[in-house]
Scaffold this motif. Structure first.
Motif, PDB file in Angstrom:
ATOM      1  N   SER A  23       0.832  -1.212   0.000  1.00 47.47           N
ATOM      2  CA  SER A  23       0.000   0.000   0.000  1.00 47.47           C
ATOM      3  C   SER A  23       0.863   1.257   0.000  1.00 47.47           C
ATOM      4  O   SER A  23       0.506   2.273   0.590  1.00 47.47           O
ATOM      5  CB  SER A  23      -0.920   0.017   1.225  1.00 47.47           C
ATOM      6  OG  SER A  23      -0.157  -0.074   2.425  1.00 47.47           O
ATOM      7  N   GLY A  24       2.033   1.185  -0.672  1.00 45.99           N
ATOM      8  CA  GLY A  24       2.913   2.349  -0.773  1.00 45.99           C
ATOM      9  C   GLY A  24       2.485   3.263  -1.903  1.00 45.99           C
ATOM     10  O   GLY A  24       1.293   3.488  -2.133  1.00 45.99           O
ATOM     11  N   GLN A  25       3.460   3.787  -2.645  1.00 47.70           N
ATOM     12  CA  GLN A  25       3.131   4.684  -3.753  1.00 47.70           C
ATOM     13  C   GLN A  25       2.359   3.967  -4.855  1.00 47.70           C
ATOM     14  O   GLN A  25       1.485   4.543  -5.497  1.00 47.70           O
ATOM     15  CB  GLN A  25       4.416   5.289  -4.324  1.00 47.70           C
ATOM     16  CG  GLN A  25       5.148   6.202  -3.365  1.00 47.70           C
ATOM     17  CD  GLN A  25       6.478   6.663  -3.926  1.00 47.70           C
ATOM     18  OE1 GLN A  25       6.781   6.496  -5.114  1.00 47.70           O
ATOM     19  NE2 GLN A  25       7.306   7.264  -3.080  1.00 47.70           N
ATOM     20  N   SER A  26       2.697   2.697  -5.088  1.00 51.89           N
ATOM     21  CA  SER A  26       2.039   1.928  -6.136  1.00 51.89           C
ATOM     22  C   SER A  26       2.230   0.447  -5.852  1.00 51.89           C
ATOM     23  O   SER A  26       3.192   0.045  -5.192  1.00 51.89           O
ATOM     24  CB  SER A  26       2.632   2.271  -7.510  1.00 51.89           C
ATOM     25  OG  SER A  26       2.002   1.543  -8.537  1.00 51.89           O
ATOM     26  N   SER A  27       1.327  -0.369  -6.348  1.00 51.84           N
ATOM     27  CA  SER A  27       1.465  -1.819  -6.288  1.00 51.84           C
ATOM     28  C   SER A  27       0.539  -2.419  -7.331  1.00 51.84           C
ATOM     29  O   SER A  27      -0.353  -1.737  -7.870  1.00 51.84           O
ATOM     30  CB  SER A  27       1.109  -2.361  -4.898  1.00 51.84           C
ATOM     31  OG  SER A  27      -0.278  -2.242  -4.650  1.00 51.84           O
ATOM     32  N   VAL A  28       0.730  -3.698  -7.610  1.00 53.60           N
ATOM     33  CA  VAL A  28      -0.113  -4.381  -8.588  1.00 53.60           C
ATOM     34  C   VAL A  28      -1.570  -4.337  -8.149  1.00 53.60           C
ATOM     35  O   VAL A  28      -2.472  -4.050  -8.961  1.00 53.60           O
ATOM     36  CB  VAL A  28       0.369  -5.830  -8.793  1.00 53.60           C
ATOM     37  CG1 VAL A  28      -0.611  -6.608  -9.666  1.00 53.60           C
ATOM     38  CG2 VAL A  28       1.762  -5.845  -9.418  1.00 53.60           C
ATOM     39  N   ASP A  29      -1.826  -4.611  -6.880  1.00 56.37           N
ATOM     40  CA  ASP A  29      -3.208  -4.592  -6.397  1.00 56.37           C
ATOM     41  C   ASP A  29      -3.819  -3.209  -6.512  1.00 56.37           C
ATOM     42  O   ASP A  29      -4.985  -3.054  -6.920  1.00 56.37           O
ATOM     43  CB  ASP A  29      -3.264  -5.061  -4.947  1.00 56.37           C
ATOM     44  CG  ASP A  29      -3.068  -6.557  -4.793  1.00 56.37           C
ATOM     45  OD1 ASP A  29      -3.004  -7.263  -5.826  1.00 56.37           O
ATOM     46  OD2 ASP A  29      -2.961  -7.019  -3.642  1.00 56.37           O
ATOM     47  N   MET A  30      -3.053  -2.184  -6.155  1.00 59.54           N
ATOM     48  CA  MET A  30      -3.570  -0.818  -6.232  1.00 59.54           C
ATOM     49  C   MET A  30      -3.869  -0.428  -7.684  1.00 59.54           C
ATOM     50  O   MET A  30      -4.897   0.180  -7.977  1.00 59.54           O
ATOM     51  CB  MET A  30      -2.567   0.162  -5.621  1.00 59.54           C
ATOM     52  CG  MET A  30      -2.378  -0.008  -4.119  1.00 59.54           C
ATOM     53  SD  MET A  30      -0.929   0.895  -3.488  1.00 59.54           S
ATOM     54  CE  MET A  30      -1.526   2.590  -3.564  1.00 59.54           C
ATOM     55  N   LEU A  31      -2.974  -0.797  -8.595  1.00 55.42           N
ATOM     56  CA  LEU A  31      -3.179  -0.480 -10.006  1.00 55.42           C
ATOM     57  C   LEU A  31      -4.360  -1.247 -10.581  1.00 55.42           C
ATOM     58  O   LEU A  31      -5.132  -0.718 -11.382  1.00 55.42           O
ATOM     59  CB  LEU A  31      -1.907  -0.800 -10.800  1.00 55.42           C
ATOM     60  CG  LEU A  31      -0.714   0.122 -10.544  1.00 55.42           C
ATOM     61  CD1 LEU A  31       0.563  -0.500 -11.105  1.00 55.42           C
ATOM     62  CD2 LEU A  31      -0.946   1.503 -11.159  1.00 55.42           C
ATOM     63  N   SER A  32      -4.520  -2.504 -10.166  1.00 52.12           N
ATOM     64  CA  SER A  32      -5.620  -3.317 -10.677  1.00 52.12           C
ATOM     65  C   SER A  32      -6.974  -2.739 -10.310  1.00 52.12           C
ATOM     66  O   SER A  32      -7.964  -2.934 -11.030  1.00 52.12           O
ATOM     67  CB  SER A  32      -5.506  -4.748 -10.143  1.00 52.12           C
ATOM     68  OG  SER A  32      -4.334  -5.370 -10.623  1.00 52.12           O
ATOM     69  N   SER A  33      -7.039  -2.029  -9.200  1.00 56.11           N
ATOM     70  CA  SER A  33      -8.308  -1.463  -8.739  1.00 56.11           C
ATOM     71  C   SER A  33      -8.742  -0.242  -9.554  1.00 56.11           C
ATOM     72  O   SER A  33      -9.877   0.230  -9.410  1.00 56.11           O
ATOM     73  CB  SER A  33      -8.200  -1.077  -7.264  1.00 56.11           C
ATOM     74  OG  SER A  33      -7.364   0.062  -7.096  1.00 56.11           O
ATOM     75  N   LEU A  34      -7.856   0.261 -10.416  1.00 58.72           N
ATOM     76  CA  LEU A  34      -8.152   1.495 -11.138  1.00 58.72           C
ATOM     77  C   LEU A  34      -9.026   1.279 -12.364  1.00 58.72           C
ATOM     78  O   LEU A  34      -9.620   2.220 -12.878  1.00 58.72           O
ATOM     79  CB  LEU A  34      -6.849   2.178 -11.577  1.00 58.72           C
ATOM     80  CG  LEU A  34      -5.913   2.638 -10.453  1.00 58.72           C
ATOM     81  CD1 LEU A  34      -4.636   3.209 -11.044  1.00 58.72           C
ATOM     82  CD2 LEU A  34      -6.593   3.665  -9.557  1.00 58.72           C
ATOM     83  N   GLY A  35      -9.077   0.049 -12.878  1.00 57.54           N
ATOM     84  CA  GLY A  35      -9.797  -0.218 -14.107  1.00 57.54           C
ATOM     85  C   GLY A  35      -8.836  -0.628 -15.194  1.00 57.54           C
ATOM     86  O   GLY A  35      -8.084  -1.597 -15.033  1.00 57.54           O
ATOM     87  N   ASN A  36      -8.821   0.087 -16.307  1.00 53.48           N
ATOM     88  CA  ASN A  36      -7.909  -0.206 -17.415  1.00 53.48           C
ATOM     89  C   ASN A  36      -6.674   0.677 -17.289  1.00 53.48           C
ATOM     90  O   ASN A  36      -6.750   1.883 -17.514  1.00 53.48           O
ATOM     91  CB  ASN A  36      -8.586   0.037 -18.761  1.00 53.48           C
ATOM     92  CG  ASN A  36      -9.759  -0.898 -18.977  1.00 53.48           C
ATOM     93  OD1 ASN A  36      -9.704  -2.069 -18.602  1.00 53.48           O
ATOM     94  ND2 ASN A  36     -10.830  -0.392 -19.574  1.00 53.48           N
TER      95      ASN A  36
END
Length: 312
Positions: A23-36
């Motif tokens: 849950s830092g600046q970015s992660s795969v999980d965080m990016l995946s939650s954005l949509g496309n």
């Protein structure tokens, strides 16, 4: 949300922190939650070292930095990390134009610097590994071109010209982040396809060694390329906020055309983040601030350059 970010240091940072579930600046999980989302996922083939060069860079440019040693094996481990993410179904790696229309989280593999290349035809090997974006330099000169931190700006070398031509031939995007002014101008005069500067801001808004002056911006624009507005705080201005990011975007957009503005956050490659833009969950706020230009800046401009380079 449709998003293209031209620069994130996921693989290098994976050696020190959790960039899958973190849950830092970015992660795969965080990016995946954005949509496309399509992220230029960087291979940074270096190990940091402390020496006189590191001291010189810190003294001359007013921020703590480190020297580094390039290693092919480090590059390979970072490619392998991205393959692991693909094998486990977390991302899809962009290898051709058709992949860009896929939904979900896409990674376009980028390499920062040419230090691990022996000659321009090493690109064939890295292309087959999935490389689709190449930065000519990092914070020091290579046999292909000089850096923005060079003592002598000799620009693009003969080998560098061959490198750009080989990128154009293979379908690898040429990235001018960290390049010297002469290298920027020389590259733009040689390339047959649009180039990018993945993470930099406008020197006319805030003077910084990593920022582009008007002549450099115009040269990139003339290729049909884009500049990725970045979150590197020292390049933004004294307040280092999301407002400053918007100011840099507006300067380039209003003076050179909004079709040439994109986003290159440099998340996971920076220690500090701008106020209001602390991590990837703040893309929505930035989209609001960009108003009617948001879709261009955060998606379609970069997608155009990607497709024009990846086409056969």
């Amino acid at each position: 949300m449709n998003l293209i970010d031209l620069h994130q240091d996921l693989a290098f940072s994976s050696q020190r922190q959790d960039v899958i579930h973190g849950s830092g600046q970015s992660s795969v999980d965080m990016l995946s939650s954005l949509g496309n989302a399509m992220v230029f996922s960087v291979v940074f083939p270096h190990i940091y070292t402390e020496n006189e060069r590191a001291e010189e860079l810190s003294r001359n440019y007013g921020f703590r930095t480190q020297s580094s040693a390039p290693l092919v094996q480090v590059a390979m481990e970072q490619f392998k990390f991205y393959y692991y993410l693909e094998r486990t179904g977390r991302v899809r790696i962009v290898r051709n134009v058709e992949d860009t229309s896929s939904c979900g989280l896409l990674f376009l593999i980028s390499m920062e610097g040419t230090d691990v290349l022996t000659d321009p035809y090493d690109l064939d090997l890295y292309y087959n590994l999935g490389l689709r974006n190449l930065g000519i330099t990092w914070n020091y000169d290579t046999k292909f071109g000089s850096s923005c931190m060079s003592k002598v700006d000799y620009g693009l070398t003969g080998y560098g010209t061959e490198l750009v031509e080989r990128c154009n031939s293979l379908g690898i995007i040429v990235d001018l982040a960290h390049a010297s002014k002469r290298t920027v101008l020389d590259t733009c005069s040689v390339t047959g396809r649009p180039v990018i500067c993945s993470h930099a801001n406008a020197a006319s808004v805030h003077r910084h060694v990593r920022n582009l002056d008007d002549e450099e911006i115009e040269a990139i624009v003339d290729t049909g390329g884009v500049i990725g507005i970045t979150a590197i705080t020292s390049t933004l201005g004294p307040s280092a906020s999301m407002d400053d990011m918007v100011k840099h975007a507006e300067y380039i957009g209003n003076n050179f055309g909004w079709e040439h503005v994109a986003i290159g956050s440099d998340f996971l490659g920076i220690e500090k983040t701008p106020s209001g833009f602390e991590d990837v969950t703040k893309y929505g706020k930035l989209r609001e601030r960009l108003g009617t230009h948001a879709d261009q800046v955060m998606w379609s401009n970069a997608l155009r350059v990607i497709t024009e380079n990846l086409r056969s």
